[in-house]
Scaffold this motif. Sequence first.
Motif, short mmCIF file in Angstrom:
data_model
loop_
_atom_site.label_atom_id
_atom_site.label_comp_id
_atom_site.label_asym_id
_atom_site.label_seq_id
_atom_site.Cartn_x
_atom_site.Cartn_y
_atom_site.Cartn_z
N GLN A 1 86.87 34.56 47.69
CA GLN A 1 88.32 34.03 47.08
C GLN A 1 88.49 32.87 47.90
O GLN A 1 88.39 32.61 49.15
CB GLN A 1 89.35 35.06 47.50
N VAL A 2 89.30 31.79 47.39
CA VAL A 2 89.62 30.69 47.96
C VAL A 2 90.90 30.33 47.67
O VAL A 2 91.58 30.32 46.46
CB VAL A 2 88.90 29.24 47.36
N ASN A 3 91.92 30.41 48.74
CA ASN A 3 93.38 30.14 48.67
C ASN A 3 93.80 31.43 47.63
O ASN A 3 93.38 32.37 47.83
CB ASN A 3 93.74 28.81 48.45
N ASP A 4 94.79 30.90 46.87
CA ASP A 4 95.28 32.01 45.97
C ASP A 4 94.57 32.02 44.67
O ASP A 4 95.11 32.70 43.58
CB ASP A 4 96.65 31.75 45.60
N GLY A 5 93.31 31.43 44.41
CA GLY A 5 92.80 31.43 43.25
C GLY A 5 92.09 33.13 43.09
O GLY A 5 92.23 33.88 44.21
N LEU A 6 91.65 33.38 41.89
CA LEU A 6 91.22 34.86 41.62
C LEU A 6 89.75 34.94 42.42
O LEU A 6 89.07 33.85 42.46
CB LEU A 6 91.03 34.93 40.29
N PRO A 7 89.57 36.18 42.77
CA PRO A 7 88.41 36.41 43.40
C PRO A 7 87.00 36.08 42.33
O PRO A 7 87.07 36.30 41.13
CB PRO A 7 88.48 37.77 43.52
N LEU A 8 86.02 35.39 42.96
CA LEU A 8 84.90 35.50 42.19
C LEU A 8 83.76 36.51 42.55
O LEU A 8 83.58 36.74 43.67
CB LEU A 8 84.12 33.96 42.65
N HIS A 9 83.38 37.30 41.48
CA HIS A 9 82.37 38.32 42.01
C HIS A 9 80.97 37.78 41.51
O HIS A 9 80.66 37.28 40.64
CB HIS A 9 83.02 39.45 41.01
#
Length: 150
Positions: free
Chosen positions: A45-53
Amino acid sequence: MIQDSLRINQLSSAGLDWLSRYLSEIEARNLDGAVEFYHDSAVTQVNDGLPLHTKVAVHGLLQRYFENFAQVEHELLNAFGVDTQFATEMLCHYTPAASGKRITMPATAIYERDPDGLIVSMRIYMSATGMFEGFAAVEAPPAAPLRKRI
């Protein structure tokens, strides 16, 4: 990776070596080498972006990152925690491909590694000050006007 500014380091020699090797792959823009540090089901996860799975998603993220930044150098300031769960404070020195103008931003990264040393979770928080201009090579747009409520 610049380590001259490292003030506090709670990692073992092996943990600091792992971090150095990982960041060196990023700095060398070695996409496949950097992705090898991630578990197949890693969450990033970067800053307030959605988590990448997944590792596949991380591959895509890093590919876009390398396309947009001609150079990056990490200046490690502090490392808190143990080798499998730790946070780093650093300065990231970026040269966007579009502008060629070097910018420096403070960042914190939180790492969680499995027993094999692979990243299972990483969260990155950094100031975006100067990032938009460097990333897009244009001035940041003015804030949108507030809408009147009726």
